[in-house]
Design an enzyme around this catalytic site. Structure first.
Site, short mmCIF file in Angstrom:
data_model
loop_
_atom_site.label_atom_id
_atom_site.label_comp_id
_atom_site.label_asym_id
_atom_site.label_seq_id
_atom_site.Cartn_x
_atom_site.Cartn_y
_atom_site.Cartn_z
N HIS A 114 -3.56 6.69 3.19
CA HIS A 114 -3.95 5.41 2.62
C HIS A 114 -5.34 5.05 3.16
O HIS A 114 -5.59 5.13 4.36
CB HIS A 114 -2.91 4.35 3.02
CG HIS A 114 -3.32 2.96 2.66
ND1 HIS A 114 -3.91 2.65 1.46
CD2 HIS A 114 -3.22 1.79 3.34
CE1 HIS A 114 -4.17 1.35 1.43
NE2 HIS A 114 -3.76 0.81 2.55
N CYS A 138 0.81 -1.23 0.00
CA CYS A 138 0.00 0.00 0.00
C CYS A 138 0.84 1.27 0.00
O CYS A 138 0.31 2.36 -0.23
CB CYS A 138 -0.95 0.01 1.19
SG CYS A 138 -1.90 -1.50 1.30
N ASN A 176 -10.31 -0.66 0.62
CA ASN A 176 -8.85 -0.56 0.57
C ASN A 176 -8.37 -1.09 -0.77
O ASN A 176 -8.48 -2.29 -1.04
CB ASN A 176 -8.26 -1.37 1.73
CG ASN A 176 -6.74 -1.38 1.72
OD1 ASN A 176 -6.11 -0.90 0.80
ND2 ASN A 176 -6.16 -1.95 2.77
N1 ACO Z 1 -17.70 -9.17 10.42
C1 ACO Z 1 -18.03 -9.44 11.69
N2 ACO Z 1 -17.14 -9.73 12.63
C2 ACO Z 1 -15.84 -9.72 12.28
C3 ACO Z 1 -15.43 -9.44 10.97
C4 ACO Z 1 -16.42 -9.17 10.02
N3 ACO Z 1 -16.12 -8.88 8.74
N4 ACO Z 1 -14.09 -9.52 10.92
C5 ACO Z 1 -13.67 -9.82 12.15
N5 ACO Z 1 -14.73 -9.96 12.98
C6 ACO Z 1 -14.74 -10.29 14.39
C7 ACO Z 1 -13.48 -10.98 14.82
O1 ACO Z 1 -13.56 -12.36 14.54
C8 ACO Z 1 -13.45 -10.69 16.30
O2 ACO Z 1 -14.28 -11.60 16.95
P1 ACO Z 1 -13.79 -12.31 18.31
O3 ACO Z 1 -13.57 -11.16 19.27
O4 ACO Z 1 -14.93 -13.18 18.65
O5 ACO Z 1 -12.53 -13.01 17.94
C9 ACO Z 1 -14.12 -9.33 16.40
O6 ACO Z 1 -14.78 -9.11 15.15
C10 ACO Z 1 -13.17 -8.19 16.66
O7 ACO Z 1 -12.00 -8.33 15.89
P2 ACO Z 1 -10.86 -7.26 15.91
O8 ACO Z 1 -9.74 -7.73 15.07
O9 ACO Z 1 -10.60 -6.82 17.30
O10 ACO Z 1 -11.62 -6.06 15.18
P3 ACO Z 1 -11.04 -4.64 14.92
O11 ACO Z 1 -11.92 -3.64 15.56
O12 ACO Z 1 -9.57 -4.57 15.20
O13 ACO Z 1 -11.21 -4.51 13.35
C11 ACO Z 1 -9.94 -4.71 11.34
C12 ACO Z 1 -10.62 -5.45 12.47
C13 ACO Z 1 -10.97 -3.85 10.63
C14 ACO Z 1 -9.36 -5.72 10.36
C15 ACO Z 1 -8.84 -3.81 11.93
O14 ACO Z 1 -8.02 -4.57 12.76
C16 ACO Z 1 -8.01 -3.16 10.88
O15 ACO Z 1 -8.46 -2.33 10.15
N6 ACO Z 1 -6.70 -3.53 10.82
C17 ACO Z 1 -5.81 -2.96 9.88
C18 ACO Z 1 -6.13 -3.53 8.54
C19 ACO Z 1 -5.34 -2.80 7.49
O16 ACO Z 1 -5.31 -1.62 7.44
N7 ACO Z 1 -4.71 -3.57 6.65
C20 ACO Z 1 -3.94 -2.96 5.66
C21 ACO Z 1 -3.83 -3.89 4.59
S1 ACO Z 1 -3.01 -3.05 3.39
C22 ACO Z 1 -2.21 -4.09 2.38
O17 ACO Z 1 -0.99 -4.04 2.35
C23 ACO Z 1 -3.05 -5.01 1.51
#
Ligand code: ACO
Length: 311
Positions: A236, A112, A266
């Site tokens: 980003h 990214c 994203n």
């Molecule tokens: N729908 C419903 N529930 C979900 C989903 C979903 N799509 N995805 C995860 N959950 C659940 C999880 O299983 C977890 O349940 P549990 O507590 O029973 O285990 C719960 O939701 C909370 O999970 P968290 O990981 O704590 O959720 P968080 O608020 O951190 O959000 C997210 C998750 C959105 C992925 C966040 O961590 C994030 O944005 N991280 C950064 C991602 C990012 O920017 N990546 C960049 C990629 S760029 C690249 O190089 C391709």
């Protein structure tokens, strides 16, 4: 003399995949996706459209905007983690289509942060008078490496291409400062091994919040500017909560942050130039505006720059 953007373009597939569509694929809800990520919908390319096809469309637009043709290009840099093939590069594929017979071509793999890496690389060649016009493309067909059964990642990504022609601009305009970085000890927090993306969402989130803030502050200082000088922050577009953290770190009001994550998700290396292109097209970004572009991604990599808009 400065080095900046002299033409810009984008391509997004027509097909819209909404959060409600995703509710039918995995155990998730529109409410969860919107509140945790800010994403409402994303674009998905069809089977016939590969990464290079999207890149080509965005590139054509950027060249037209710059008043140039493929023949005027000296170098093509494509930032992507979803190339059509292992090799040749997407850059080579579009070099052929654009009939950019004088241009060298290569891909950049910095996830990214790839578009920032590309712009900074282009700047070096132009500043040293080695090349005059360089095409930098950020393009991803993330849908082809998304695991549509994994709710942790399936809801996050979209497909898109964006392109910029980098060339000489007036003194005081263009890229004023930059920072690039990488921390390979965190490589396994976000990677692709085999067909799909793996991500440790919480770790990436923590890293992103810290890095986006630090890098933004650093480039503003390096340019000898103050936070109040910033007209637009273009982070980003990974997650609205990460973006908001960067905005707060820079103490900017909401209206100074460009946001497209709700409609495109994203799109990795395409996300920053896509947001930039949208804002330029809508007339939001004006001549002489000061922009901060900042991104992070797999590597883990990061990059930021300040850009005085205009030729
Ligand atoms: N729908 C419903 N529930 C979900 C989903 C979903 N799509 N995805 C995860 N959950 C659940 C999880 O299983 C977890 O349940 P549990 O507590 O029973 O285990 C719960 O939701 C909370 O999970 P968290 O990981 O704590 O959720 P968080 O608020 O951190 O959000 C997210 C998750 C959105 C992925 C966040 O961590 C994030 O944005 N991280 C950064 C991602 C990012 O920017 N990546 C960049 C990629 S760029 C690249 O190089 C391709």
């Amino acid at each position: 003399m400065g080095v900046g953007i002299i033409g810009i373009g984008k391509y997004v597939p027509d097909k819209v995949l909404t959060n409600f569509d995703l509710e039918k694929l995995v155990d998730t809800s529109d409410e969860w996706i919107r509140t945790r990520t800010g994403i409402e919908e994303r674009r998905i390319a069809d089977d016939q459209t590969n990464t290079s096809d999207m890149a080509y469309e965005a590139a054509k637009q950027a060249l037209e905007d710059a008043g140039l043709t493929g023949q005027d290009l000296d170098l093509i840099l494509v930032a992507t983690v979803t190339p059509d093939y292992g090799f040749p590069s997407v850059a080579s594929l579009i070099q052929g289509k654009l009939q950019a017979t004088k241009a060298a071509a290569m891909d950049i793999s910095a996830a990214c942060a790839g578009f920032i890496y590309g712009m900074v690389t282009a700047k070096q060649f132009i500043e040293t008078n080695v090349y005059k016009n360089i095409l930098v493309v950020g393009v991803e067909k993330l849908s082809k490496i998304t695991n549509w059964e994994d709710r942790n990642t399936a809801v996050l990504f979209g497909d898109a291409a964006s392109a910029a022609v980098i060339g000489k601009v007036s003194e005081g305009k263009g890229i004023l400062s930059f920072e690039l970085g990488s921390d390979g000890t965190k490589a396994k927090e976000l990677f692709q091994d085999g067909p799909h993306i793996y991500m440790n969402g919480r770790e990436v989130f923590k890293f992103a919040v810290r890095q986006m803030g630090d890098s933004s502050v650093n480039v503003v200082e390096k340019a000898g500017l103050a936070k109040e000088d910033i007209d637009h922050l273009i982070p980003h577009q990974a997650n609205i909560r990460i973006m908001e953290a960067a905005r707060e770190r820079l103490e900017l009001p909401e209206e100074k942050m460009i946001k497209t994550v709700h409609k495109y998700g994203n799109t990795s290396s395409s996300s920053i130039p896509l947001a930039l292109c949208d804002a330029v097209e809508s007339g939001r970004i004006k001549d002489n505006d000061l922009l901060v572009l900042v991104g992070f991604g797999g590597g883990l990599t990061w990059g930021a720059l300040t850009l005085r808009w205009g030729k």
